[in-house]
Structure formats: structure tokens, C-alpha cells
Design a protein around this motif. Structure first.
Motif, short mmCIF file in Angstrom:
data_model
loop_
_atom_site.label_atom_id
_atom_site.label_comp_id
_atom_site.label_asym_id
_atom_site.label_seq_id
_atom_site.Cartn_x
_atom_site.Cartn_y
_atom_site.Cartn_z
N ARG A 1 35.16 58.59 40.03
CA ARG A 1 34.92 57.55 39.03
C ARG A 1 36.21 56.88 38.59
O ARG A 1 36.21 55.71 38.17
CB ARG A 1 34.18 58.13 37.82
N GLN A 2 37.32 57.61 38.67
CA GLN A 2 38.63 57.06 38.32
C GLN A 2 39.26 56.29 39.48
O GLN A 2 40.37 55.78 39.36
CB GLN A 2 39.57 58.19 37.89
N GLY A 3 38.56 56.22 40.60
CA GLY A 3 39.06 55.47 41.74
C GLY A 3 39.95 56.26 42.68
O GLY A 3 40.56 55.69 43.59
N VAL A 4 40.03 57.59 42.51
CA VAL A 4 40.82 58.43 43.42
C VAL A 4 39.99 58.68 44.67
O VAL A 4 38.93 59.32 44.61
CB VAL A 4 41.21 59.76 42.75
N GLU A 5 40.46 58.21 45.80
CA GLU A 5 39.70 58.29 47.05
C GLU A 5 40.27 59.32 48.02
O GLU A 5 39.85 59.38 49.18
CB GLU A 5 39.66 56.92 47.71
N THR A 6 41.19 60.14 47.57
CA THR A 6 41.81 61.14 48.44
C THR A 6 40.76 62.05 49.07
O THR A 6 39.85 62.51 48.39
CB THR A 6 42.80 62.00 47.63
N ALA A 7 40.89 62.29 50.36
CA ALA A 7 39.94 63.15 51.07
C ALA A 7 39.90 64.54 50.45
O ALA A 7 40.94 65.12 50.13
CB ALA A 7 40.31 63.24 52.54
N ALA A 8 38.69 65.08 50.27
CA ALA A 8 38.52 66.37 49.59
C ALA A 8 37.64 67.31 50.40
O ALA A 8 36.64 66.90 50.98
CB ALA A 8 37.91 66.15 48.21
N LEU A 9 38.04 68.58 50.39
CA LEU A 9 37.25 69.64 50.98
C LEU A 9 36.91 70.64 49.88
O LEU A 9 37.79 71.09 49.14
CB LEU A 9 38.02 70.33 52.10
N ILE A 10 35.62 70.97 49.75
CA ILE A 10 35.15 71.93 48.76
C ILE A 10 35.05 73.31 49.39
O ILE A 10 34.46 73.47 50.46
CB ILE A 10 33.78 71.52 48.19
N GLU B 1 24.79 68.88 47.90
CA GLU B 1 25.24 68.56 46.55
C GLU B 1 26.75 68.29 46.53
O GLU B 1 27.22 67.36 45.86
CB GLU B 1 24.91 69.72 45.61
N GLY B 2 27.50 69.09 47.28
CA GLY B 2 28.94 68.87 47.33
C GLY B 2 29.31 67.57 47.99
O GLY B 2 30.18 66.83 47.51
N LEU B 3 28.65 67.23 49.08
CA LEU B 3 28.92 65.96 49.77
C LEU B 3 28.51 64.78 48.92
O LEU B 3 29.20 63.75 48.88
CB LEU B 3 28.21 65.93 51.12
N ASP B 4 27.40 64.91 48.20
CA ASP B 4 26.95 63.84 47.32
C ASP B 4 27.91 63.63 46.15
O ASP B 4 27.98 62.53 45.57
CB ASP B 4 25.55 64.12 46.78
#
Length: 223
Positions: A73-82, A94-97
Motif C-alpha cells: 500500500r505504501q508503494g514498496v514493490e520489492t520482491a518478497a518471499l514468505i 493467501e500469501g500470494l494474494d
């Protein structure tokens, strides 16, 4: 001259696992920042620049999915792995969404984690519109480089194309023929490569493009 390392944020509340992963990622060539809870992770992710995020799902203070949603929501688009002990298909969806690019259930295989991390980095490098350069940042849309002192340098189209090729692959050395093929395919002489390297150095500093003698060029550091 210092090498540009990809910057990784690890948010994990298990101290023993966090220490093990930090050592693992440093050994893989990453600069690692870490946090033990979601609130500290959020602060780091909003105040520093990262190339990839590794987030535990079951974090204290703020869980990993909530943290990631706030970042998106803050515009941070860095790739993330949960990372999560919850590994059934509904949990992964849920994590991907929530905005994650990948989701890995605990316990996990270390080699699989590293392979997924490499895949995330490749996708990030191939699609990024803003690239980090040691000492600054390169905005591809405006063809502008922000220097360490905050000043902005605007590049020509060809200068930008050369810098982009070098900056997308910071650990790679490009030979002149490769640069001709990728950046200047219509050029008649290989000397055009040296000419535009000179232009970049004149605008960004001599250290911005490194000469690897007998091989070619690679991205350097902004002065």
C-alpha cells in the motif's frame, strides 16, 4: 573498490533460525539487514532500499502478511518471499494474494530456498524500473541518476541504454562485442563502446564504469 551487493531484508522472530539464515545469505553474496518482529521489519523496509524481502509469516507485533500488505500500500514493490509453518494450498494463496511473489513452507530445504531466492532476483532484475548503483539510484523512465549528494544527472538515450545493461547485471563483466550486440546493434565500429563509457564517466565519475583489463567493462560506484 567496493562491490555492489544485493541488499536483503530478513524478518524472522526465531533468533537461531535468523542467525543461520543471515550467515547463509551473507555466504551467498548478500548484504543482509534483519529484524525480529513485523514492526521493526516495516521500519527497515520503508527507510532503506532492498532488492529482496524474506518474511516469516508468524511474526510478533505484526504478522508477515500484514507487514507485506502495508508495504504494498505504501508503494514498496520489492520482491518478497514468505516463510511459514502454514503450508497448505489455502495458506499459500493467501500469501500470494497479500503481495508475495513466492511462498515456502517450513521446514524447508536450504538449497530450495536459495534457488527460489535466485529466481526472485532474476525476475526483479529483468523487470525493475529503478536500479540501485553503489552510491546512488538510476531511474530508467526519466533516464536520470541520483548521486550520493542528492544531485540528479540526466543521461542521453544511448548513455542510459549502456548504464542500464551494466546496472541490471552488477556482477557481470561485459566484453565490447557483447555491449555492441546488446546496446549498440547498429553501430559500425567497436569504438562506440569506449566513447560512451567515456561519456558516462564524465557525467557520473571515473569510478562509475570499471575497466576489467583484457575482458571489458562492469558497473562501478558513484562518487
Amino acid at each position: 573498490m567496493s562491490e555492489m551487493k544485493p541488499h536483503l531484508l530478513l524478518v524472522e522472530d526465531d533468533g537461531q533460525l535468523r542467525a543461520m539464515l543471515e550467515e547463509l545469505f551473507v555466504g551467498e553474496g548478500y548484504e543482509v539487514s534483519s529484524a525480529p518482529d513485523g514492526q521493526k521489519g516495516l521500519h527497515l523496509a520503508l527507510t532503506e532500499e532492498f532488492d529482496v524481502l524474506i518474511l516469516d509469516r508468524g511474526l510478533p507485533v505484526m504478522d508477515g502478511l500484514n507487514l507485506l500488505s502495508k508495504l504494498r500500500r505504501q508503494g514498496v514493490e520489492t520482491a518478497a518471499l514468505i516463510l511459514s509453518a502454514l503450508g497448505n494450498p489455502a495458506d499459500r494463496v493467501e500469501g500470494l494474494d497479500a503481495g508475495a511473489e513466492d511462498y515456502l513452507a517450513k521446514p524447508f530445504d536450504v538449497e530450495e530456498l536459495l534457488a527460489r531466492l535466485r529466481a526472485l532476483r532474476r525476475r526483479h532484475i529483468a523487470t525493475a524500473t529503478t536500479l540501485r548503483i553503489a552510491g546512488g539510484r538510476f531511474d530508467l523512465g526519466s533516464r536520470s541518476v541520483t548521486r550520493p549528494d542528492g544531485s540528479i544527472v540526466v543521461l542521453s538515450e544511448r548513455e542510459s541504454a549502456l548504464l542500464e545493461e551494466l546496472a541490471r547485471w552488477p556482477n557481470r563483466v561485459f566484453g565490447r562485442e557483447e555491449i555492441l550486440e546488446y546496446v549498440f546493434p547498429n553501430a559500425e565500429e567497436a569504438g562506440v563502446v569506449d566513447t560512451y563509457v567515456h561519456y558516462l564517466r564524465r557525467k557520473l565519475g571515473r569510478g562509475s564504469v570499471r575497466t576489467i583489463h583484457g575482458i571489458g567493462y562492469k558497473i562501478g560506484t558513484l562518487a
